[in-house]
Write an enzyme that holds these catalytic residues in place. Sequence first.
Site, PDB file in Angstrom:
ATOM      1  N   ASP A 148      14.049  -2.258  -4.088  1.00  0.00           N
ATOM      2  CA  ASP A 148      13.065  -1.898  -3.072  1.00  0.00           C
ATOM      3  C   ASP A 148      13.195  -2.793  -1.837  1.00  0.00           C
ATOM      4  O   ASP A 148      12.942  -2.352  -0.712  1.00  0.00           O
ATOM      5  CB  ASP A 148      11.641  -1.939  -3.638  1.00  0.00           C
ATOM      6  CG  ASP A 148      10.763  -0.903  -2.958  1.00  0.00           C
ATOM      7  OD1 ASP A 148      11.258   0.200  -2.696  1.00  0.00           O
ATOM      8  OD2 ASP A 148       9.592  -1.196  -2.649  1.00  0.00           O
ATOM      9  N   GLU A 185       6.386  -7.592   4.972  1.00  0.00           N
ATOM     10  CA  GLU A 185       6.767  -7.035   3.664  1.00  0.00           C
ATOM     11  C   GLU A 185       8.132  -7.566   3.218  1.00  0.00           C
ATOM     12  O   GLU A 185       8.327  -7.932   2.059  1.00  0.00           O
ATOM     13  CB  GLU A 185       6.781  -5.505   3.757  1.00  0.00           C
ATOM     14  CG  GLU A 185       6.812  -4.826   2.408  1.00  0.00           C
ATOM     15  CD  GLU A 185       6.367  -3.371   2.500  1.00  0.00           C
ATOM     16  OE1 GLU A 185       5.244  -3.115   2.990  1.00  0.00           O
ATOM     17  OE2 GLU A 185       7.137  -2.492   2.084  1.00  0.00           O
ATOM     18  N   GLU A 218       4.760   6.561   2.096  1.00  0.00           N
ATOM     19  CA  GLU A 218       3.740   5.521   1.935  1.00  0.00           C
ATOM     20  C   GLU A 218       2.703   5.922   0.888  1.00  0.00           C
ATOM     21  O   GLU A 218       2.269   5.103   0.074  1.00  0.00           O
ATOM     22  CB  GLU A 218       3.030   5.262   3.277  1.00  0.00           C
ATOM     23  CG  GLU A 218       3.938   4.768   4.398  1.00  0.00           C
ATOM     24  CD  GLU A 218       4.434   3.334   4.201  1.00  0.00           C
ATOM     25  OE1 GLU A 218       4.828   2.986   3.068  1.00  0.00           O
ATOM     26  OE2 GLU A 218       4.436   2.574   5.188  1.00  0.00           O
ATOM     27  N   GLU A 230      11.409   9.658  -4.779  1.00  0.00           N
ATOM     28  CA  GLU A 230      10.570   8.611  -5.384  1.00  0.00           C
ATOM     29  C   GLU A 230      10.717   8.635  -6.907  1.00  0.00           C
ATOM     30  O   GLU A 230      10.833   7.588  -7.534  1.00  0.00           O
ATOM     31  CB  GLU A 230       9.101   8.790  -4.983  1.00  0.00           C
ATOM     32  CG  GLU A 230       8.810   8.489  -3.520  1.00  0.00           C
ATOM     33  CD  GLU A 230       8.937   7.012  -3.151  1.00  0.00           C
ATOM     34  OE1 GLU A 230       8.978   6.151  -4.054  1.00  0.00           O
ATOM     35  OE2 GLU A 230       9.026   6.708  -1.941  1.00  0.00           O
TER      36      GLU A 230
HETATM   37  C1  LIG Z   1      11.048   3.557  -2.658  1.00  0.00           C
HETATM   38  C2  LIG Z   1       9.886   3.195  -1.805  1.00  0.00           C
HETATM   39  N1  LIG Z   1       9.019   4.151  -1.432  1.00  0.00           N
HETATM   40  C3  LIG Z   1       7.942   3.796  -0.659  1.00  0.00           C
HETATM   41  C4  LIG Z   1       7.746   2.534  -0.258  1.00  0.00           C
HETATM   42  C5  LIG Z   1       6.543   2.199   0.554  1.00  0.00           C
HETATM   43  N2  LIG Z   1       6.898   1.778   1.837  1.00  0.00           N
HETATM   44  C6  LIG Z   1       8.658   1.593  -0.662  1.00  0.00           C
HETATM   45  N3  LIG Z   1       8.526   0.314  -0.351  1.00  0.00           N
HETATM   46  N4  LIG Z   1       9.750   1.926  -1.471  1.00  0.00           N
END
Ligand SMILES: Cc1ncc(CN)c(N)n1
Length: 721
Positions: free
Chosen positions: A537, A579, A631, A710
């Site tokens: 991520d 982040e 999001e 996702e």
């Molecule tokens: C895979 C993924 N999807 C969504 C997000 C949210 N920004 C994230 N950090 N990573």
Amino acid sequence: MATFRTLSTGDVIRVAIARYLKFYSHGFVDLSWLNRFCGSVPGNFSEEDVKDVELMYCLLVSAEKIGSLQFDSASTFLNQCEKFSSKYGSSVQRIVHYFTEALREKFDLETGRITSKGAKGEENMLLYPEVMVVNLKPALLACFLELPFYQATRFAGMQAIIESVAAAKRVHLIDLEIRSGAQCMLLMQALATQHEPQVELLTITAVGTTLRHEIEETGKTLAYFAKTLNLPFSFKVVMVTSLKDLNENLFELHKGEVVAIHSSITLHHMIRLPNCLESVIRVLKNTNPQVMVVTEIEANDNLLSFEDRFFEVLFYYSTFFDCMEDCMSRSDQNRMMVEELLGQAIRNIIANEGEERIVRHMKIDAWRAFFSSFGLVETELSMSSLYQAELVVKNFACGKGKYCTFEKNGESLIVGWKGSPHLSLSVWKFHQDKGREGFIHHVFGPGPLSVYKVSWDPLSTLKLGSVSVPVSVSRRSTAEKKMEGKTREDLEKSGMIDTWLGKHSLLYTGATRHPFILSIRDGTVDLSSFKTWLGQDYLFVREFAPFVASVLVKAWKESDDSYGDREVILGGLASLNDEVEWFKREASKWGVQLSSISPQKANENYCRFLEYLMSPEVGYTVAITAFWAIEAVYQESFAHCLDDGANTPRELRETCQRWGNDGFGQYCLSLKKIANRRLEKASEDARLVDASKEVLNKAEVALIRVMEHEVEFWNMSRGGS
Ligand SMILES: Cc1ncc(CN)c(N)n1
């Protein structure tokens, strides 16, 4: 799995027919009808293909000789088939083995060598499918899991039911053959996560003629599952000696319940029983159901002559055997047991006539004619159902789902293997005032197939014809629920996004209630999965930042400043810096070496999709919709880990807070509001401008794609590919 063949079994049959026609066309018999079975086949044959064609040729000649009562020559060819076929060999050798057994039985019956048909035990299995299911449970289950078409119809069918009952507080599912109940779990999961309206009670009634104990065990499993979901649930069993005895008073129906009926590969068992189907449909109609979803075997062997039946069945079972050849190894014991069972069905269809014929199937055309005579109206499978089918087959190793094909016939879906039909999936509405009752003659011969392939190319819009009528369901996220009373005006106006979430609820649930998230929530998460997610991520967020910047640029160009879109997006972009820093700190806390991580396939695919979204051909409306979805999935997922009842480990709470906190929820709401405003404008314009229709279409696809990525991202974190 064999890879050295160039011909499918269907191709082998076609080549063998062509060869047969060449040899026999000068004879007295008119064989021109066989021409319809010849189609185009690849030109280059391997050595194994040539042997397969010869073997198949022997089988065809055997059948023809038996059909024309030339028993001496039939015997010669049958001997050849017996010698060179094998139930352990290629799919062609296997299919020839079982058809030879069937022809041998027909031969023995016709020549008076035997009088009674089949061994008693086998007959029992065919007469009582439930008994067969119990006896062969592990083998059937294995094949069910290995062969994509069953999963495709299960998911797509359940999606149709979910859509039909989405507005109900009390749902009653009548399942005509519940088996393991896995299909019910899909419905339960969807209802449990539906916020609006909250489901007060789900009742499932399982209908059965035998094996009460097994059905009750399924009920216990489902009740346990419902408890884990916090879903009010009741399980009922209706046992009858014969389905002809079914009666609506046996169902405990209550006022205000919305009834749905599920029938998966069940109704064809009743074809052979006089008036049984008619009586069952009449009873079901009296329960006043909202919908009936039917999966059936797409084969026609019911009222045909021996020759026609032989070819129909040969093609049908060849597809089945081909699929098993592609998806399972030749030595797989489960495969062999199921093939044995299919062999019994083949024997019954080929060798028996009249009452002895237990196995009978009808194609969708015949079902359509039958249901219509009761006033049932065929209803279009929604795009979301089709999507479920497509999505689920992609998870299969054999051909990554590309061999599992979808064709439309009327409003129904035909699921096949490499284009050969295997199952039909249809959705029916009951109109109480309509119906010409009484079974009209079965309609044979395929009608024109309006063939389409579902396309999910990110660069294309949906090629599914018209987007189906939206189901009006409001789904509100956890954050939205929490903010009840604060921004009611905003919340009450449910826009296009909620409509789409209703349509694609199963997928949305898949993305926001993934086992990875649930494992964080119940404290069983595997730490190595968590670390994989963390590292991947981090890489994703670095790619995500330029995407957010591109949305900002598009807002700048395409949106009026007075709406305040730019501030919202700019705020999101600014927080990404924080982040990225958070990921670095977290990685060092967990001992994850960020510099040595490279993106995995699912991550790369997702980032490629972001790149596409960044391109100038994607406008602001589509981009902001995708942005909201990206999001929102994280917000909804991680907020679930902080809900009452969550058992999230203390060390992971901070992670969940990052996306599950109310501030992030507010931010997602602002994005949703922007997306809804843009989509509303596009749908107003769509009445006048085709380009706006396309924008809507593209935005819906983008939303679906995000959810799909996702799901794959979570899968990857748990060690999937
Ligand atoms: C895979 C993924 N999807 C969504 C997000 C949210 N920004 C994230 N950090 N990573």
